[in-house]
Design a protein around this motif. Sequence first.
Motif, mmCIF file in Angstrom:
data_model
loop_
_atom_site.group_PDB
_atom_site.id
_atom_site.type_symbol
_atom_site.label_atom_id
_atom_site.label_comp_id
_atom_site.label_asym_id
_atom_site.label_seq_id
_atom_site.Cartn_x
_atom_site.Cartn_y
_atom_site.Cartn_z
ATOM 1 N N LYS A 1 70.720 -27.831 -81.673
ATOM 2 C CA LYS A 1 69.380 -27.436 -80.934
ATOM 3 C C LYS A 1 68.631 -25.858 -80.882
ATOM 4 C CE LYS A 1 71.696 -24.909 -77.450
ATOM 5 N NZ LYS A 1 71.575 -24.009 -76.594
ATOM 6 N N ASN B 1 81.596 -25.333 -70.708
ATOM 7 C CA ASN B 1 83.044 -24.769 -71.737
ATOM 8 C C ASN B 1 82.590 -23.154 -70.992
ATOM 9 O OD1 ASN B 1 84.399 -27.068 -72.535
ATOM 10 N ND2 ASN B 1 82.336 -27.557 -74.400
ATOM 11 N N MET B 2 81.875 -23.024 -71.421
ATOM 12 C CA MET B 2 82.303 -21.713 -71.061
ATOM 13 C C MET B 2 81.476 -20.696 -70.237
ATOM 14 S SD MET B 2 81.909 -20.005 -74.305
ATOM 15 C CE MET B 2 80.691 -18.901 -74.122
ATOM 16 N N LYS C 1 83.185 -30.326 -61.152
ATOM 17 C CA LYS C 1 84.073 -29.561 -62.450
ATOM 18 C C LYS C 1 84.156 -27.962 -61.527
ATOM 19 C CE LYS C 1 81.873 -31.027 -66.519
ATOM 20 N NZ LYS C 1 80.634 -30.435 -67.295
ATOM 21 N N GLU D 1 64.653 -26.784 -65.559
ATOM 22 C CA GLU D 1 64.727 -27.424 -64.178
ATOM 23 C C GLU D 1 65.554 -26.463 -62.899
ATOM 24 O OE1 GLU D 1 66.342 -31.038 -65.289
ATOM 25 O OE2 GLU D 1 67.116 -31.499 -63.318
ATOM 26 N N LEU E 1 73.977 -22.617 -68.887
ATOM 27 C CA LEU E 1 73.607 -24.095 -68.894
ATOM 28 C C LEU E 1 73.103 -24.328 -70.736
ATOM 29 C CD1 LEU E 1 71.251 -23.594 -65.915
ATOM 30 C CD2 LEU E 1 73.079 -24.997 -66.150
ATOM 31 N N SER E 2 72.633 -25.899 -70.673
ATOM 32 C CA SER E 2 72.849 -26.452 -71.557
ATOM 33 C C SER E 2 71.739 -25.620 -72.818
ATOM 34 C CB SER E 2 72.420 -27.705 -72.028
ATOM 35 O OG SER E 2 74.434 -27.968 -71.246
ATOM 36 N N HIS F 1 75.241 -28.413 -79.437
ATOM 37 C CA HIS F 1 74.718 -27.063 -78.736
ATOM 38 C C HIS F 1 74.140 -26.124 -80.513
ATOM 39 C CE1 HIS F 1 75.306 -27.967 -74.962
ATOM 40 N NE2 HIS F 1 76.367 -28.009 -74.820
ATOM 41 N N ASN G 1 77.491 -26.208 -59.796
ATOM 42 C CA ASN G 1 77.810 -26.926 -60.956
ATOM 43 C C ASN G 1 76.932 -28.524 -60.229
ATOM 44 O OD1 ASN G 1 78.387 -26.982 -63.894
ATOM 45 N ND2 ASN G 1 78.807 -29.249 -63.275
ATOM 46 N N ARG G 2 76.127 -28.800 -61.605
ATOM 47 C CA ARG G 2 75.774 -29.975 -61.161
ATOM 48 C C ARG G 2 76.624 -31.692 -60.931
ATOM 49 N NH1 ARG G 2 71.965 -32.747 -66.193
ATOM 50 N NH2 ARG G 2 74.456 -32.889 -67.168
ATOM 51 N N THR G 3 77.444 -31.446 -61.832
ATOM 52 C CA THR G 3 78.643 -31.930 -61.521
ATOM 53 C C THR G 3 79.223 -31.700 -60.939
ATOM 54 O OG1 THR G 3 78.059 -33.583 -63.475
ATOM 55 C CG2 THR G 3 80.518 -33.894 -62.835
ATOM 56 N N THR H 1 71.748 -19.759 -74.963
ATOM 57 C CA THR H 1 71.079 -19.737 -75.227
ATOM 58 C C THR H 1 69.631 -20.972 -75.376
ATOM 59 O OG1 THR H 1 73.118 -19.571 -76.522
ATOM 60 C CG2 THR H 1 70.810 -19.827 -77.805
ATOM 61 N N ALA I 1 84.504 -26.954 -78.070
ATOM 62 C CA ALA I 1 84.787 -25.702 -78.022
ATOM 63 C C ALA I 1 82.651 -25.375 -78.114
ATOM 64 C CB ALA I 1 85.234 -24.866 -78.798
ATOM 65 N N PHE I 2 82.572 -25.339 -79.368
ATOM 66 C CA PHE I 2 80.921 -25.605 -79.078
ATOM 67 C C PHE I 2 80.609 -26.794 -79.483
ATOM 68 C CE2 PHE I 2 77.291 -23.039 -81.454
ATOM 69 C CZ PHE I 2 76.811 -23.379 -80.298
ATOM 70 N N GLY J 1 80.391 -15.605 -79.370
ATOM 71 C CA GLY J 1 81.953 -15.960 -79.577
ATOM 72 C C GLY J 1 81.032 -17.438 -78.729
ATOM 73 N N SER J 2 83.279 -17.948 -79.015
ATOM 74 C CA SER J 2 83.335 -19.340 -78.193
ATOM 75 C C SER J 2 83.985 -19.009 -76.937
ATOM 76 C CB SER J 2 83.768 -19.906 -79.238
ATOM 77 O OG SER J 2 83.390 -21.793 -78.539
HETATM 78 P P1 NAP Z 1 78.739 -26.994 -72.090
HETATM 79 O O1 NAP Z 1 80.409 -27.362 -71.795
HETATM 80 O O2 NAP Z 1 77.753 -28.200 -72.328
HETATM 81 O O3 NAP Z 1 78.317 -27.106 -70.525
HETATM 82 C C1 NAP Z 1 76.592 -27.337 -70.080
HETATM 83 C C2 NAP Z 1 76.266 -27.058 -69.060
HETATM 84 O O4 NAP Z 1 75.339 -27.087 -68.721
HETATM 85 C C3 NAP Z 1 77.334 -27.948 -67.535
HETATM 86 O O5 NAP Z 1 77.335 -27.589 -66.297
HETATM 87 C C4 NAP Z 1 75.725 -28.787 -67.254
HETATM 88 O O6 NAP Z 1 76.053 -30.010 -65.828
HETATM 89 C C5 NAP Z 1 75.072 -28.203 -67.312
HETATM 90 N N1 NAP Z 1 73.595 -28.408 -67.581
HETATM 91 C C6 NAP Z 1 73.231 -29.696 -68.200
HETATM 92 N N2 NAP Z 1 71.777 -30.154 -68.445
HETATM 93 C C7 NAP Z 1 71.681 -29.874 -66.719
HETATM 94 C C8 NAP Z 1 70.754 -29.941 -65.688
HETATM 95 N N3 NAP Z 1 69.633 -30.452 -66.359
HETATM 96 N N4 NAP Z 1 70.661 -29.095 -64.783
HETATM 97 C C9 NAP Z 1 71.664 -29.193 -64.334
HETATM 98 N N5 NAP Z 1 72.838 -28.684 -64.846
HETATM 99 C C10 NAP Z 1 72.803 -28.834 -66.334
HETATM 100 O O7 NAP Z 1 78.287 -25.964 -72.931
HETATM 101 P P2 NAP Z 1 78.874 -24.971 -73.315
HETATM 102 O O8 NAP Z 1 79.280 -25.227 -74.340
HETATM 103 O O9 NAP Z 1 78.873 -23.985 -71.874
HETATM 104 O O10 NAP Z 1 77.417 -23.802 -73.187
HETATM 105 C C11 NAP Z 1 76.196 -23.520 -72.734
HETATM 106 C C12 NAP Z 1 75.296 -22.532 -73.819
HETATM 107 O O11 NAP Z 1 76.033 -20.888 -73.950
HETATM 108 C C13 NAP Z 1 74.456 -23.292 -74.373
HETATM 109 O O12 NAP Z 1 73.433 -22.785 -73.972
HETATM 110 C C14 NAP Z 1 75.046 -23.011 -75.819
HETATM 111 O O13 NAP Z 1 74.521 -22.807 -76.783
HETATM 112 C C15 NAP Z 1 75.342 -21.671 -75.704
HETATM 113 N N6 NAP Z 1 76.740 -20.750 -76.128
HETATM 114 C C16 NAP Z 1 78.004 -22.020 -76.343
HETATM 115 C C17 NAP Z 1 79.395 -21.592 -76.958
HETATM 116 C C18 NAP Z 1 80.459 -21.951 -76.800
HETATM 117 O O14 NAP Z 1 80.801 -21.997 -77.905
HETATM 118 N N7 NAP Z 1 80.533 -23.453 -76.183
HETATM 119 C C19 NAP Z 1 78.894 -20.352 -77.596
HETATM 120 C C20 NAP Z 1 77.579 -19.951 -77.235
HETATM 121 C C21 NAP Z 1 76.734 -19.352 -76.206
HETATM 122 P P3 NAP Z 1 77.195 -31.194 -65.797
HETATM 123 O O15 NAP Z 1 78.875 -30.439 -66.109
HETATM 124 O O16 NAP Z 1 76.890 -31.510 -65.122
HETATM 125 O O17 NAP Z 1 76.628 -31.679 -67.265
#
Ligand code: NAP
Length: 283
Positions: A241, A13-14, A38, A75, A67-68, A238, A33-35, A98, A233-234, A125-126
């Motif tokens: 976590k 998402n980010m 995307k 990894e 990443l997550s 997460h 990206n692992r998948t 994070t 969105a978030f 920020g999201s």
């Molecule tokens: P997300 O949409 O869940 O995306 C997670 C990403 O991590 C995907 O690209 C996923 O790949 C990858 N991933 C997960 N496990 C993996 C592994 N073992 N090896 C390789 N790739 C892996 O998360 P997001 O919302 O973009 O958030 C990313 C980070 O930013 C998190 O730490 C979150 O806490 C932080 N954050 C998020 C927001 C928000 O509003 N969304 C705001 C601020 C901070 P796949 O596509 O293969 O699953």
Amino acid sequence: MNKPKIGWIGLGNMGNPMVKNLLKANYEVTVYNRTKDKEHELINLGATSASSPQELIEKCDTVFTMLSNDEAVKEVFENQTGLLAKTENGKLIINMSTISPQTTKYLAEIANKHNIKFLDAPVSGSVKPAQDGTLLILVGGSSENYERAKPLFDILGKSSLLLGETGAGSSAKLAINYFLGLNIQGLAETVLFAEKNGVSRKDMLTIINKSACGNGITEIKTPSILFDQYPAAFALKHLHKDLNLAKNEGLDSPLFQPLFESFQHAKDNGLGEEDVMAIIKIL
Ligand code: NAP
């Protein structure tokens, strides 16, 4: 000076909107990206793809990870075809995911052993601020590395703050996300309390947003509460976590424990993949 070649790992998402902003600013970006699906949208917009993090860092000067969680970042750094599979003199890795301050320090240490520089730069920020390039970027590391990354931070965010040594960005991020959790839970509880006493959700949200208690997060989450729909969105998992990481860092204040239990309960009840605001469903 030539623009650095950028590598980006993690197109969730980010990551997706953040890469789009770098492409718009005419940076050459390689993505992984692992998948793999995307990656397609960004390849159509001009990015190139790498088959592994190792191949990606070989081609690039500065690499971002978004990443997550701790496990995912470790990894991507450490596996056989990971970022640290070889020595890459003078390259810079910027982790924006994070994760815990402890893992952050560990990653900096192992990166440095491979002659690679490291910054922690999680964001506040999201998705919308990620799309608009208005994130707040919380940085830990040396001022030399920060100055090197600053032109890129200026594209991704409205502001970046160098807060101290490695791990300082991660610590600040856990603190602001505690405040975010309080806001989300408080908003949900307030709307439900009002509704129980005959004030509609719509009216209560108008009151909140027009009052001194309204803020960016109450405004952003208003449509999802009105439509009672919570696409992530978030993702709630997460924030759960992040609260867990804060707990491990010693957060033990009066409101923390019930807040954590609430998000634990929501996650246990299958709401992890929905948006944080879905907490309202279990209250
Ligand atoms: P997300 O949409 O869940 O995306 C997670 C990403 O991590 C995907 O690209 C996923 O790949 C990858 N991933 C997960 N496990 C993996 C592994 N073992 N090896 C390789 N790739 C892996 O998360 P997001 O919302 O973009 O958030 C990313 C980070 O930013 C998190 O730490 C979150 O806490 C932080 N954050 C998020 C927001 C928000 O509003 N969304 C705001 C601020 C901070 P796949 O596509 O293969 O699953």
